[in-house]
Design an enzyme around this catalytic site. Structure first.
Site, PDB file in Angstrom:
ATOM      1  N   LYS A  14       0.854  -1.072   0.291  1.00 13.97           N
ATOM      2  CA  LYS A  14       0.285   0.074  -0.197  1.00 13.97           C
ATOM      3  C   LYS A  14       0.889   0.832  -0.232  1.00 13.97           C
ATOM      4  O   LYS A  14       2.213   0.654   0.352  1.00 13.97           O
ATOM      5  CB  LYS A  14      -0.965  -0.333   0.805  1.00 13.97           C
ATOM      6  CG  LYS A  14      -2.172  -1.063   1.280  1.00 13.97           C
ATOM      7  CD  LYS A  14      -3.306  -1.257   2.416  1.00 13.97           C
ATOM      8  CE  LYS A  14      -4.120  -1.744   1.262  1.00 13.97           C
ATOM      9  NZ  LYS A  14      -5.893  -2.168   2.840  1.00 13.97           N
ATOM     10  N   ARG A  21      -3.781 -10.303   4.995  1.00 14.28           N
ATOM     11  CA  ARG A  21      -4.058 -10.103   3.414  1.00 14.28           C
ATOM     12  C   ARG A  21      -3.313  -9.822   2.333  1.00 14.28           C
ATOM     13  O   ARG A  21      -2.510  -8.666   2.327  1.00 14.28           O
ATOM     14  CB  ARG A  21      -5.194  -9.710   3.827  1.00 14.28           C
ATOM     15  CG  ARG A  21      -5.856  -9.650   2.305  1.00 14.28           C
ATOM     16  CD  ARG A  21      -7.261  -8.457   1.899  1.00 14.28           C
ATOM     17  NE  ARG A  21      -7.845  -8.253   0.908  1.00 14.28           N
ATOM     18  CZ  ARG A  21      -7.684  -7.449  -0.023  1.00 14.28           C
ATOM     19  NH1 ARG A  21      -7.384  -6.596   0.180  1.00 14.28           N
ATOM     20  NH2 ARG A  21      -7.999  -7.468  -1.119  1.00 14.28           N
TER      21      ARG A  21
END
Length: 272
Positions: free
Chosen positions: A221, A255
């Site tokens: 991210k 995840r």
């Protein structure tokens, strides 16, 4: 802590990996990469062989400013992929990344095992009722607004306190409807600034007071690559560092795009 996935009890007192399979053309890291049956099945096989417990399939991109697509288009994207995976790998525990109750229902009825909802029911008033009827595990993520508006909704009185209160209300609502298997996701990158993401990770252990499994999605991210001044393609090492921190603070599920490296994190942290 256990969850029941299609009659199989998964013990989340030991950390597990959820592998990401985006079948959207515009995901921030792997958009458009898995657009053929061969590519999809090869990636699923790779993630399963590397140790993923769950495969999280998403057909609606939730990156900031992502294009909004119709419910029909989301279903048309995701149902054939679900069928393809389960035909080849019938024991796969597939998580469906959707905020739409009808998509969730269709996917569970076609063999998916759990639902991963970025909005915790806020974007579809029928989601909680649907999950209760389906009796499947449900991941509730914290987000404000929508993927199209969330980047402007980063004001909090007290970030961690506000998110914990949000979850306490959501958990109470879910329990009142009879939803048993709940997982919380603090929502890194969703309606949070870069600094707020790190503040939240630094206090992640406080979420253990909810007494529910914690899912953490940090993989590649912008909070990583903007800090390191590179890009998502070069953010694997940073992802590994932050996943290690998350595990030390109580994360039950990682995840990730890169399953092998996440499994190595779990194995090494467990050794401590």
């Amino acid at each position: 802590m256990t969850i029941n996935c299609k009659g199989k009890l998964i013990d989340l007192s030991t950390s597990h990996v959820m592998g990401i399979l985006n079948v959207t053309p515009d995901s921030f890291y792997d958009g458009g990469q898995f657009n053929t049956e061969k590519n999809i099945l090869n990636q699923v096989e790779k993630m399963l062989e590397e140790g993923a417990t769950f495969i999280d399939v998403g057909a609606y991109s939730s990156r900031p400013n992502a294009e909004h697509i119709s419910e029909e288009e989301e279903q048309n994207r995701i149902l054939p992929i679900l069928s393809l995976i389960l035909k080849e790998y019938p024991e796969t525990l597939i998580s469906i990344d959707t905020f739409r109750s009808n998509v969730a229902k269709q996917c569970i009825e076609n063999g998916a095992a759990l639902i991963n909802d970025i909005s915790a029911g806020n974007l579809d008033k029928n989601m909680f009722k649907t999950i209760a009827e389906l009796k499947v595990p449900y991941v509730m993520m914290h987000m404000k607004g929508t993927p199209q508006t969330m980047k402007d909704l980063t004001d909090y009185d007290n970030l961690t306190h506000d998110i914990l209160f949000y979850f306490s209300e959501k958990i109470a609502e879910a329990r009142s409807l009879g939803i048993i298997d709940l997982i919380v996701d603090p929502g890194f990158g969703f309606a949070k600034t870069l600094e707020q993401n790190y503040e939240l990770l630094g206090k992640l252990e406080l979420f253990n007071m909810l007494e529910l499994p914690i899912l953490v999605g940090l993989s590649r991210k912008s909070m990583i690559y903007k800090t390191l001044e590179n890009d998502a393609q070069l953010a694997l090492n940073g992802t590994t560092v932050l996943n290690t921190v998350a595990l030390q603070k109580g994360a039950s599920i990682l995840r990730v795009h890169d399953v092998k490296e996440a499994m190595e994190c779990i194995k090494l942290v467990k050794k401590l």
